[in-house]
Design an enzyme around this catalytic site. Sequence first.
Site, PDB file in Angstrom:
ATOM      1  N   SER A  82      -0.706  -1.856   7.205  1.00 56.74           N
ATOM      2  CA  SER A  82      -1.715  -1.250   6.338  1.00 56.74           C
ATOM      3  C   SER A  82      -1.518  -1.606   4.870  1.00 56.74           C
ATOM      4  O   SER A  82      -2.488  -1.700   4.116  1.00 56.74           O
ATOM      5  CB  SER A  82      -1.692   0.274   6.505  1.00 56.74           C
ATOM      6  OG  SER A  82      -0.395   0.789   6.257  1.00 56.74           O
ATOM      7  N   ASP A 247      -3.942   9.717   0.144  1.00 54.67           N
ATOM      8  CA  ASP A 247      -3.233  10.229   1.318  1.00 54.67           C
ATOM      9  C   ASP A 247      -1.755  10.492   1.032  1.00 54.67           C
ATOM     10  O   ASP A 247      -1.022  10.926   1.911  1.00 54.67           O
ATOM     11  CB  ASP A 247      -3.395   9.297   2.520  1.00 54.67           C
ATOM     12  CG  ASP A 247      -2.801   7.902   2.300  1.00 54.67           C
ATOM     13  OD1 ASP A 247      -2.023   7.719   1.339  1.00 54.67           O
ATOM     14  OD2 ASP A 247      -3.108   6.999   3.098  1.00 54.67           O
ATOM     15  N   HIS A 250       0.052   5.773   1.202  1.00 57.87           N
ATOM     16  CA  HIS A 250      -0.229   4.396   0.818  1.00 57.87           C
ATOM     17  C   HIS A 250      -0.342   4.271  -0.702  1.00 57.87           C
ATOM     18  O   HIS A 250      -0.690   5.239  -1.379  1.00 57.87           O
ATOM     19  CB  HIS A 250      -1.529   3.903   1.468  1.00 57.87           C
ATOM     20  CG  HIS A 250      -1.417   3.750   2.955  1.00 57.87           C
ATOM     21  ND1 HIS A 250      -1.908   4.689   3.836  1.00 57.87           N
ATOM     22  CD2 HIS A 250      -0.848   2.777   3.702  1.00 57.87           C
ATOM     23  CE1 HIS A 250      -1.654   4.294   5.076  1.00 57.87           C
ATOM     24  NE2 HIS A 250      -1.014   3.137   5.021  1.00 57.87           N
TER      25      HIS A 250
END
Length: 340
Positions: A82, A247, A250
């Site tokens: 990610s 979040d 990240h």
Amino acid sequence: MSRARVARRIAAGAAYGGGGIGLLGAATVGVVLAEVQLAKRTVGNGHVDPPRADGRYGGAFAAEAARPTHAEPVRFAMLGDSTAAGQGVHRARQTPAALLASGLAAVAERPVDLRNVALPGAQSDDLDRQVTLILSDPSWVPDVCVIMIGANDVTHRMPPTRSVRHLSSAVRRLRTAGSEVVVGTCPDLGTVENVYQPLRWLARRVSRQLAAAQTIGVVEQGGRTVSLGDLLGPEFAAHPRELFGPDRYHPSAEGYATAAMAVLPTLCAALGLWPEEDRPDVSRREGFLPVARAAAQAASEGGTEVTAAMPTGPRGPWALLKRRRRRRIHTPSPTSPLPH
């Protein structure tokens, strides 16, 4: 046991088929607890897919590239998880791949064609699929690839020997195809908010141990590594609201830019575009070391590059440890999409 020695054992186990070497031995229970804590994050719960950044960067050089005498665009591929995909930002230009493509175009004074096959949630065993996808078009073999992988291996308790084995295999396949490879090693999970002591200490130690083992595996296959852990650690810890995304796991756009600035000099150096000194800069604590020692040092010092040097020495292969100066990257925009 020293980090260098453990990293060497993990890399050896990866190369020769071992699979049971742990990172912390008796602290495994603590690692499991750390995993549970990390799993409470909101990652994966209603998240938006990262923006697609594929395309041509360096619009100022596009017209020049159309001339028959001018060099072709640089082909650049991004692989990983990610972080490589740019999870957490909303604009393609804010992803690390786009930032690196723009910076590479500026240094090379050539357009850069970017393809990103990174997958949010990917572990190192997904790299085989990603490499196959990148090499599936014989007319588009990348000149250089960047891989960012490792965090999900830690949180999902993938055996470190297996993790390094998959990464080493990916680097070997890309190098055999003719691509230069730069790996951003496992980030420091001890910087994630709401991971408290002693879990923070354990998460940090496991992350750095995997990063060191990754470095040995990558360098032995002819790639280069850049440590992201300690680089992001102090800066992210000091400015979590700015460098982490919504979040809290990240990176934000500013966080990705910080990481990209650390990787760009090595990315350019891999293509012969960065000025190289004849000797390591002693004032910057650069030098030749056994690869395991170089890997252990790099894991604790962000932005540190490790690349192969002498193939043999009294303690095995040697590597060159460099601390390149960062280069600020301007926010890019792709000039045209790439065909799929």
